[in-house]
Motif scaffolding. Structure first.
Motif, mmCIF file in Angstrom:
data_model
loop_
_atom_site.group_PDB
_atom_site.id
_atom_site.type_symbol
_atom_site.label_atom_id
_atom_site.label_comp_id
_atom_site.label_asym_id
_atom_site.label_seq_id
_atom_site.Cartn_x
_atom_site.Cartn_y
_atom_site.Cartn_z
ATOM 1 N N ILE A 23 -10.779 -0.309 -9.693
ATOM 2 C CA ILE A 23 -11.562 -1.529 -9.533
ATOM 3 C C ILE A 23 -11.622 -1.865 -8.046
ATOM 4 O O ILE A 23 -10.701 -1.576 -7.289
ATOM 5 N N ASN A 24 -12.716 -2.473 -7.635
ATOM 6 C CA ASN A 24 -12.904 -2.841 -6.235
ATOM 7 C C ASN A 24 -11.820 -3.810 -5.770
ATOM 8 O O ASN A 24 -11.407 -4.695 -6.519
ATOM 9 N N PHE A 62 -0.788 -6.881 -10.451
ATOM 10 C CA PHE A 62 -1.092 -5.591 -11.063
ATOM 11 C C PHE A 62 -1.653 -4.563 -10.070
ATOM 12 O O PHE A 62 -1.907 -3.420 -10.459
ATOM 13 N N PHE A 63 -1.867 -4.954 -8.826
ATOM 14 C CA PHE A 63 -2.540 -4.070 -7.874
ATOM 15 C C PHE A 63 -1.751 -3.950 -6.570
ATOM 16 O O PHE A 63 -1.161 -4.923 -6.095
ATOM 17 N N SER A 64 -1.773 -2.758 -5.988
ATOM 18 C CA SER A 64 -1.135 -2.506 -4.699
ATOM 19 C C SER A 64 -2.204 -2.379 -3.625
ATOM 20 O O SER A 64 -3.111 -1.552 -3.746
ATOM 21 N N LEU A 65 -2.088 -3.200 -2.591
ATOM 22 C CA LEU A 65 -3.044 -3.147 -1.478
ATOM 23 C C LEU A 65 -2.457 -2.417 -0.267
ATOM 24 O O LEU A 65 -3.075 -2.365 0.792
ATOM 25 N N GLU A 66 -1.283 -1.847 -0.425
ATOM 26 C CA GLU A 66 -0.644 -1.125 0.682
ATOM 27 C C GLU A 66 -1.264 0.250 0.877
ATOM 28 O O GLU A 66 -1.215 0.812 1.972
ATOM 29 N N ASN A 67 -1.809 0.804 -0.201
ATOM 30 C CA ASN A 67 -2.415 2.129 -0.152
ATOM 31 C C ASN A 67 -3.808 2.076 -0.772
ATOM 32 O O ASN A 67 -4.212 1.049 -1.310
ATOM 33 N N ARG A 68 -4.499 3.180 -0.701
ATOM 34 C CA ARG A 68 -5.808 3.291 -1.321
ATOM 35 C C ARG A 68 -5.848 4.549 -2.180
ATOM 36 O O ARG A 68 -5.233 5.558 -1.851
ATOM 37 N N ALA A 69 -6.600 4.480 -3.269
ATOM 38 C CA ALA A 69 -6.720 5.629 -4.163
ATOM 39 C C ALA A 69 -7.805 6.575 -3.666
ATOM 40 O O ALA A 69 -8.753 6.164 -2.992
ATOM 41 N N GLY A 70 -7.657 7.829 -4.004
ATOM 42 C CA GLY A 70 -8.655 8.821 -3.616
ATOM 43 C C GLY A 70 -8.433 10.113 -4.365
ATOM 44 O O GLY A 70 -7.888 10.133 -5.465
ATOM 45 N N ALA A 71 -8.852 11.206 -3.762
ATOM 46 C CA ALA A 71 -8.700 12.525 -4.380
ATOM 47 C C ALA A 71 -8.236 13.503 -3.307
ATOM 48 O O ALA A 71 -8.621 13.393 -2.142
ATOM 49 N N PRO A 72 -7.399 14.468 -3.686
ATOM 50 C CA PRO A 72 -6.918 15.439 -2.694
ATOM 51 C C PRO A 72 -8.035 16.380 -2.261
ATOM 52 O O PRO A 72 -9.087 16.458 -2.904
ATOM 53 N N SER A 82 -11.321 17.483 3.560
ATOM 54 C CA SER A 82 -10.378 16.416 3.914
ATOM 55 C C SER A 82 -10.085 15.464 2.755
ATOM 56 O O SER A 82 -9.486 14.410 2.951
ATOM 57 N N GLY A 83 -10.486 15.837 1.545
ATOM 58 C CA GLY A 83 -10.216 14.967 0.404
ATOM 59 C C GLY A 83 -11.085 13.721 0.433
ATOM 60 O O GLY A 83 -12.016 13.600 1.228
ATOM 61 N N GLN A 84 -10.788 12.792 -0.452
ATOM 62 C CA GLN A 84 -11.587 11.569 -0.548
ATOM 63 C C GLN A 84 -10.698 10.334 -0.513
ATOM 64 O O GLN A 84 -9.608 10.333 -1.076
ATOM 65 N N ASN A 85 -11.184 9.323 0.173
ATOM 66 C CA ASN A 85 -10.534 8.010 0.178
ATOM 67 C C ASN A 85 -11.541 7.039 -0.410
ATOM 68 O O ASN A 85 -12.539 6.703 0.209
ATOM 69 N N TRP A 86 -11.275 6.584 -1.639
ATOM 70 C CA TRP A 86 -12.239 5.724 -2.329
ATOM 71 C C TRP A 86 -12.113 4.261 -1.927
ATOM 72 O O TRP A 86 -12.929 3.432 -2.358
ATOM 73 N N ALA A 87 -11.085 3.937 -1.168
ATOM 74 C CA ALA A 87 -10.874 2.575 -0.655
ATOM 75 C C ALA A 87 -10.569 1.554 -1.758
ATOM 76 O O ALA A 87 -10.636 0.355 -1.520
ATOM 77 N N PHE A 88 -10.232 2.034 -2.955
ATOM 78 C CA PHE A 88 -9.852 1.131 -4.038
ATOM 79 C C PHE A 88 -8.334 0.977 -4.083
ATOM 80 O O PHE A 88 -7.599 1.941 -3.827
ATOM 81 N N PHE A 147 -2.491 10.669 -14.989
ATOM 82 C CA PHE A 147 -1.344 11.569 -14.894
ATOM 83 C C PHE A 147 -0.661 11.395 -13.541
ATOM 84 O O PHE A 147 0.551 11.269 -13.461
ATOM 85 N N ARG A 148 -1.495 11.405 -12.488
ATOM 86 C CA ARG A 148 -1.016 11.140 -11.132
ATOM 87 C C ARG A 148 -2.214 10.796 -10.270
ATOM 88 O O ARG A 148 -3.238 11.466 -10.345
ATOM 89 N N ILE A 149 -2.100 9.755 -9.497
ATOM 90 C CA ILE A 149 -3.210 9.317 -8.656
ATOM 91 C C ILE A 149 -2.917 9.716 -7.210
ATOM 92 O O ILE A 149 -1.767 9.678 -6.762
ATOM 93 N N TRP A 150 -3.941 10.124 -6.502
ATOM 94 C CA TRP A 150 -3.799 10.488 -5.094
ATOM 95 C C TRP A 150 -3.842 9.203 -4.266
ATOM 96 O O TRP A 150 -4.815 8.460 -4.301
ATOM 97 N N VAL A 151 -2.758 8.943 -3.561
ATOM 98 C CA VAL A 151 -2.591 7.692 -2.833
ATOM 99 C C VAL A 151 -2.648 7.955 -1.329
ATOM 100 O O VAL A 151 -1.956 8.849 -0.826
ATOM 101 N N VAL A 152 -3.482 7.193 -0.647
ATOM 102 C CA VAL A 152 -3.716 7.385 0.785
ATOM 103 C C VAL A 152 -3.223 6.160 1.553
ATOM 104 O O VAL A 152 -3.559 5.028 1.187
ATOM 105 N N PRO A 153 -2.411 6.350 2.614
ATOM 106 C CA PRO A 153 -1.967 5.201 3.415
ATOM 107 C C PRO A 153 -3.146 4.408 3.965
ATOM 108 O O PRO A 153 -4.202 4.968 4.268
ATOM 109 N N GLU A 154 -2.956 3.109 4.104
ATOM 110 C CA GLU A 154 -4.052 2.210 4.460
ATOM 111 C C GLU A 154 -4.701 2.558 5.799
ATOM 112 O O GLU A 154 -5.899 2.356 5.994
#
Length: 644
Positions: A214-215, A227-237, A244-250, A289-296
């Motif tokens: 969710i945005n 329910f949400f962590s704003l320390e990191n962003r979700a993406g894909a490896p 360079s993978g993806q950073n979805w900024a969610f 199963f596992r989400i790709w987490v990217v530092p902010e």
């Protein structure tokens, strides 16, 4: 809603709701356009219609960037259908539609702004009646997500649509503004349900799409911060399509907090979807199963790591004989003149002085200044791209990504191929490779346990048929768990290949899982016509895969499209759901001279070409396309006749 028993191979069509066009719709597809589209689907013998998400996204055109996990997008409301609208608006909707339809793509923001202003005009004229409507009042009381959403939208409007993190006015909410937001949702649900009921009458099922994320700038993140962590962003490896993978900024989820609440936020989300759909697609199911987490501070996805996952312990490296200084070097390396010259060439001296510091206690070795540790910082520099690329290479040149806990480390995605690793003695490289291999083996059980727990909640909460989008680097545990839970997998033909075999042959369609949805393309890829024009697409290899021995065509005709779809419809998967564009290409009339224009979205790009495709004819005209519709019906009937 219950999908019902599947007693034969079924076929469907997928289309973004915004892409539909009818004589009545204003600038964009509308909920009520599903009625004539459903009639067309029935005419062609199709079993179901699949939509992209229809949640409210404000002025953001991507349907995957929702400002609410529950609210519908008011842009899909048909103004003329609202009681009293004709007297209030007159012929203005028709005039606006004429203006919008002259444009080759959907002018999303313009349409949103016009429709909201028109809805506000209707609301103000009818406010007294709305306040006195007991049905509306009971509906607002029944939907507990509604008030927080309406307050969020009202405050956002009050703050010139700025992100809630930047709001100056945080408590000046007018009750009339809140009521307006609630009323729009009531009208939207009323019209959507009317369309759904008509589809039910003709036995055409509807499949929705529930994004995993969710945005950040949403009512849910604002109202349920626990329910949400704003320390990191979700993406894909990184993968073969994106280095360079993806950073979805969610934002990512705080699953522990969600679990303490019995996953009620997710349960309610599924129940809301069940009002409208017989089936739904779980977007990016691998993230459960596992989400790709990217530092902010990072811009791409290359420096992320999976959550949950087992990190590499510093103690393990030390115990294996890797000195602490070496670990530090592999986490934040230093560089010699030769390496810097490779990256920066003739401007090495200037760049070195500006962005690097000499390594203390050494001669001719340099480290990247700490103020430039971060992709966002590097990419914001006023430098030529070649300089930025060199700085990114320096920043990425590592084996380990540091963690906030200095006792553990995350493997860098391309650790095995970094220049810094090659500078170590051979025996140390061998030790590190063994540790990395051992670490990889530890992940599967953890991911399997996590995925089974979370997906059990989703799959058992409602009677809808559950389908998964399981594209990407799929953990070994995923297929078995999806099958155990009765969740259909996804097979996009162009990507369904045995990548571990020499030549990466296509997987025969007869070997596709029975519990699966097969398709030719999706909203993030080119259409069939567009695929044929892609430079790296091996036409010869694909043509043989579909059983054709004739000469490979330089361009696809309607007859060639028919051969491809005929072949796909013989697949072993229960459902075959094709994009509307690929179905329409069965008629030479709809073979585009520039297939790239028929693409819904190009990942990694921003612009008006994304999320703005509209079908090339009106729905009323599509219903009259006898030749095309008969062709689709023949293909669908042949598939239905196959023994299940």
């Amino acid at each position: 809603m219950r999908y019902g028993k599947i007693s034969s191979f079924q076929t469907g069509v997928v289309v973004p709701l915004f892409s539909l066009r009818s004589k009545e719709s204003v600038g964009i597809g509308e909920f009520l356009d599903l009625i004539p589209f459903g009639q067309w689907a029935k005419r062609c013998g199709l079993d179901l219609i699949q939509l992209l998400p229809v949640n409210d996204t404000g002025e953001e055109s991507s349907p995957y960037s929702a400002r609410s996990a529950f609210a519908l997008n008011p842009v899909y409301i048909r103004l003329q259908e609202i009681e009293g609208a004709a007297e209030i608006l007159g012929d203005e909707p028709a005039k606006q539609n004429k203006k919008f339809m002259k444009l080759p793509r959907i002018p999303y923001v313009e349409v949103v702004r016009y429709k909201r202003s028109a809805l506000r005009k209707i609301f103000e004229e009818k406010k007294k009646d709305i306040l006195a409507n007991n049905l509306f009042k009971k509906w607002t009381e029944k939907n507990e997500w509604l008030r927080p959403y309406a307050e969020f939208c009202s405050l956002k409007a009050e703050n010139s649509e700025a992100s809630w993190k930047e709001w100056q006015k945080k408590d000046k909410v007018k009750e009339g503004d809140i009521l307006f937001q609630e009323w729009m949702q009531w009208i939207a649900e009323e019209q959507f349900l009317k369309a759904v009921n008509e589809l039910n009458k003709i036995e055409v099922r509807l499949k929705g799409d529930i994004p995993i994320l969710i945005n950040e700038d949403s009512a849910d993140v604002w109202h349920y911060p626990q329910f949400f962590s704003l320390e990191n962003r979700a993406g894909a490896p990184p993968d073969m399509f994106c280095y360079s993978g993806q950073n979805w900024a969610f934002p990512t989820y705080k699953w522990d907090n969600l679990e303490k609440d019995n996953f009620n936020w997710w349960r309610k989300r599924i129940k809301q979807a069940e009002k409208f759909y017989h089936a739904y697609r779980i977007d990016h199911v691998l993230g459960f199963f596992r989400i790709w987490v990217v530092p902010e501070q990072e811009y791409t996805g290359i420096l992320g790591h999976f959550v949950p996952s087992v990190p590499i312990c510093m103690e393990e490296l030390l115990h294996a004989g890797i000195p602490r200084e070496t670990v530090r070097y592999l986490t934040s390396p230093n560089f010699g003149e030769e390496q810097l010259n490779d990256w920066f060439g003739s401007v090495t001296g200037e760049v070195k002085q500006k962005y690097f510091l000499p390594l203390q206690g050494s001669y001719g070795r340099y480290v990247l200044r700490k103020e430039y540790h971060g992709e966002r910082v590097i990419m914001s520099l006023e430098e030529e791209q070649v300089i930025k690329d060199g700085l990114l290479n320096a920043y990425w040149n590592r084996v380990f990504v540091p963690c906030s806990n200095d006792k553990v480390l995350w493997p860098y995605w391309y650790w095995y191929n970094t220049p810094v690793l090659q500078t170590l003695p051979e025996h140390e490289v061998s030790v590190i490779k063994d540790i990395m291999k051992s670490n990889e083996a530890k992940q599967e059980d953890l991911w399997g346990e996590n995925g089974r727990k979370l997906l059990s909640v989703l799959s058992q909460e409602a009677d809808m048929l559950v389908c998964a989008e399981d594209l990407g680097a799929v953990p070994n545990c995923v297929p078995g768990i999806l099958e155990d839970l009765g969740i259909l997998a996804l097979r996009v033909e162009r990507w369904t290949r045995d990548w571990k075999q020499a030549g990466s042959p296509y997987v025969p369609l007869s070997e596709y899982p029975r519990l699966a949805v097969c398709t030719t393309s999706n909203h993030d890829s080119s259409t069939l016509l567009g695929l044929w024009n892609e430079q790296d697409f091996d036409r010869d290899f694909y043509w043989k895969h579909i059983g054709q021995n004739s000469r490979v065509p330089a361009a696809l005709s309607a007859e060639h499209i028919k051969l491809i779809i005929e072949n796909m419809f013989c697949c072993n998967s229960l459902l075959a759901i094709l994009p509307l564009q690929d179905f329409m290409a069965l008629s030479q009339k709809f073979i585009s001279s520039n297939p790239e224009e028929d693409r819904i979205n190009t990942p990694g790009t921003i612009g008006s070409e994304n999320w703005s495709w509209r079908m090339p004819c009106l729905l009323e005209e599509l219903l009259d396309e006898g030749g095309l519709n008969d062709e689709i019906a023949r293909l669908v009937e042949a598939r239905r006749a196959l023994p299940l």
